[in-house]
Structures are given as C-alpha cells and as structure tokens.
Scaffold this motif. Structure first.
Motif, PDB file in Angstrom:
ATOM      1  N   UNK A   1      28.355  41.230  32.534  1.00  0.00           N
ATOM      2  CA  UNK A   1      27.539  42.440  32.452  1.00  0.00           C
ATOM      3  C   UNK A   1      28.356  43.649  31.989  1.00  0.00           C
ATOM      4  N   UNK A   2      29.561  43.817  32.519  1.00  0.00           N
ATOM      5  CA  UNK A   2      30.337  45.021  32.222  1.00  0.00           C
ATOM      6  C   UNK A   2      31.184  44.925  30.960  1.00  0.00           C
ATOM      7  N   UNK A   3      31.565  43.704  30.571  1.00  0.00           N
ATOM      8  CA  UNK A   3      32.469  43.557  29.436  1.00  0.00           C
ATOM      9  C   UNK A   3      31.861  42.831  28.241  1.00  0.00           C
ATOM     10  N   UNK A   4      30.657  42.306  28.402  1.00  0.00           N
ATOM     11  CA  UNK A   4      30.012  41.616  27.296  1.00  0.00           C
ATOM     12  C   UNK A   4      30.576  40.235  27.029  1.00  0.00           C
ATOM     13  N   UNK A   5      31.313  39.699  27.977  1.00  0.00           N
ATOM     14  CA  UNK A   5      31.856  38.350  27.808  1.00  0.00           C
ATOM     15  C   UNK A   5      30.743  37.326  27.920  1.00  0.00           C
ATOM     16  N   UNK A   6      30.959  36.173  27.296  1.00  0.00           N
ATOM     17  CA  UNK A   6      30.012  35.084  27.517  1.00  0.00           C
ATOM     18  C   UNK A   6      30.189  34.597  28.949  1.00  0.00           C
ATOM     19  N   UNK A   7      29.168  33.970  29.488  1.00  0.00           N
ATOM     20  CA  UNK A   7      29.242  33.478  30.864  1.00  0.00           C
ATOM     21  C   UNK A   7      30.388  32.487  31.026  1.00  0.00           C
ATOM     22  N   UNK A   8      30.567  31.615  30.059  1.00  0.00           N
ATOM     23  CA  UNK A   8      31.633  30.605  30.146  1.00  0.00           C
ATOM     24  C   UNK A   8      33.009  31.260  30.104  1.00  0.00           C
ATOM     25  N   UNK A   9      33.193  32.232  29.235  1.00  0.00           N
ATOM     26  CA  UNK A   9      34.468  32.944  29.142  1.00  0.00           C
ATOM     27  C   UNK A   9      34.762  33.683  30.451  1.00  0.00           C
ATOM     28  N   UNK A  10      33.743  34.305  31.016  1.00  0.00           N
ATOM     29  CA  UNK A  10      33.926  35.030  32.278  1.00  0.00           C
ATOM     30  C   UNK A  10      34.313  34.078  33.403  1.00  0.00           C
ATOM     31  N   UNK A  11      33.689  32.910  33.459  1.00  0.00           N
ATOM     32  CA  UNK A  11      34.034  31.913  34.494  1.00  0.00           C
ATOM     33  C   UNK A  11      35.488  31.489  34.355  1.00  0.00           C
ATOM     34  N   UNK A  12      35.934  31.283  33.115  1.00  0.00           N
ATOM     35  CA  UNK A  12      37.324  30.866  32.889  1.00  0.00           C
ATOM     36  C   UNK A  12      38.294  31.991  33.245  1.00  0.00           C
ATOM     37  N   UNK A  13      37.907  33.230  32.985  1.00  0.00           N
ATOM     38  CA  UNK A  13      38.764  34.361  33.336  1.00  0.00           C
ATOM     39  C   UNK A  13      38.915  34.474  34.855  1.00  0.00           C
ATOM     40  N   UNK A  14      37.836  34.260  35.583  1.00  0.00           N
ATOM     41  CA  UNK A  14      37.912  34.288  37.049  1.00  0.00           C
ATOM     42  C   UNK A  14      38.795  33.148  37.533  1.00  0.00           C
ATOM     43  N   UNK A  15      38.656  31.972  36.942  1.00  0.00           N
ATOM     44  CA  UNK A  15      39.494  30.831  37.338  1.00  0.00           C
ATOM     45  C   UNK A  15      40.965  31.153  37.099  1.00  0.00           C
ATOM     46  N   UNK A  16      41.262  31.787  35.975  1.00  0.00           N
ATOM     47  CA  UNK A  16      42.649  32.157  35.663  1.00  0.00           C
ATOM     48  C   UNK A  16      43.158  33.201  36.660  1.00  0.00           C
ATOM     49  N   UNK A  17      42.315  34.134  37.038  1.00  0.00           N
ATOM     50  CA  UNK A  17      42.714  35.133  38.038  1.00  0.00           C
ATOM     51  C   UNK A  17      43.055  34.455  39.361  1.00  0.00           C
ATOM     52  N   UNK A  18      42.255  33.483  39.745  1.00  0.00           N
ATOM     53  CA  UNK A  18      42.525  32.745  40.994  1.00  0.00           C
ATOM     54  C   UNK A  18      43.869  32.029  40.884  1.00  0.00           C
ATOM     55  N   UNK A  19      44.146  31.449  39.732  1.00  0.00           N
ATOM     56  CA  UNK A  19      45.434  30.772  39.541  1.00  0.00           C
ATOM     57  C   UNK A  19      46.602  31.754  39.663  1.00  0.00           C
ATOM     58  N   UNK A  20      46.431  32.951  39.136  1.00  0.00           N
ATOM     59  CA  UNK A  20      47.502  33.949  39.223  1.00  0.00           C
ATOM     60  C   UNK A  20      47.731  34.379  40.673  1.00  0.00           C
ATOM     61  N   UNK A  21      46.668  34.500  41.441  1.00  0.00           N
ATOM     62  CA  UNK A  21      46.812  34.844  42.856  1.00  0.00           C
ATOM     63  C   UNK A  21      47.513  33.701  43.590  1.00  0.00           C
TER      64      UNK A  21
END
Length: 133
Positions: free
Chosen positions: A96-116
């Motif tokens: 919603x805020x960045x205009x990413x595709x849903x799939x791209x956003x899901x992968x970005x969240x997964x990557x954030x979890x990996x970084x944590x």
C-alpha cells in the motif's frame, strides 16, 4: 488520479515513548502510489522537534550501550516473533505505501526476518579472538 478520504488520519511523532500530535502545522499527504488514494497526513517537523528527538535518542543510547548484548538481543527475539506473526499485514502495508507487488513485499518481509535472525545471533558472533595493538 489523486483521491482523498475524509477519514484519513494525522500521524504524529513518537518521541521518548510518547505519541505527539502536533496541530496547526503544514502537512504532507502520503498516498498509495498505485491508486493515488490518500493514506495519511504527516506534519512537518520543526528544528525543535528534531532536536528534542535526537537529544532523547542520545540519552537512551547512553543507557542502552551499557546493556550486555545477550540482554539486548531479547528485544530482537520479540521483534522477530512479531514480524513472523504479522508478516502478511506488514507485506500489505509495504504494498500500500510503496507500490510493491504483493509477492515482492512478502519476500522483503521474509528478508527482514532473516536479518533480525542474524542480529539475534550477535552474542555468538561476537565470541572469538580480539586484536591486540
């Protein structure tokens, strides 16, 4: 097409653990890049707002830096758990805020979890040898 919603809220500043809602300020409208719909209004910060936020953050840092890393990572474990539990909602917000595709956003969240997860391993990563001068 830019649309507006009368229910769009005014976001505030989070300083020293408290939400502040500055009134009477010039604001910026945050829009959904895909639809142009207004998501929120964000007030512009004054130099005093920024100074207060930086001073407060520095004071917190002076205390936080003395906390042993093994205790600090407990906050990250909790953050990781919250990201896991709310991954779909966080991905929807990214879309919603960045205009990413849903799939791209899901992968970005997964990557954030990996970084944590990497950061949670800091007590082990910090073990080892030290260099002597």
């Amino acid at each position: 097409m830019i649309t507006t919603d009368p229910a769009v809220g005014l976001l505030g500043f989070y300083i020293n653990g408290v939400w502040e809602n500055p009134q009477g300020r010039k604001t910026l409208t945050v829009t959904n890049p895909a639809t142009g719909a207004a998501l929120a209004e964000v007030p512009y910060a004054t130099p005093d707002d920024v100074d207060r936020a930086v001073r407060t953050a520095h004071e917190a840092f002076l205390k936080w830096r003395d906390v042993p890393v093994v205790d600090r990572v407990q906050v990250l474990y909790r953050f990781k758990m919250l990201l896991d539990q709310n991954a779909a909602e966080v991905a929807a917000i990214l879309t919603r805020e960045n205009g990413k595709t849903a799939e791209d956003a899901k992968m970005e969240v997964r990557r954030a979890i990996q970084m944590v997860e990497v950061a949670c391993g800091m007590p082990s990563l910090m073990m080892g040898y030290s260099l002597n001068d």
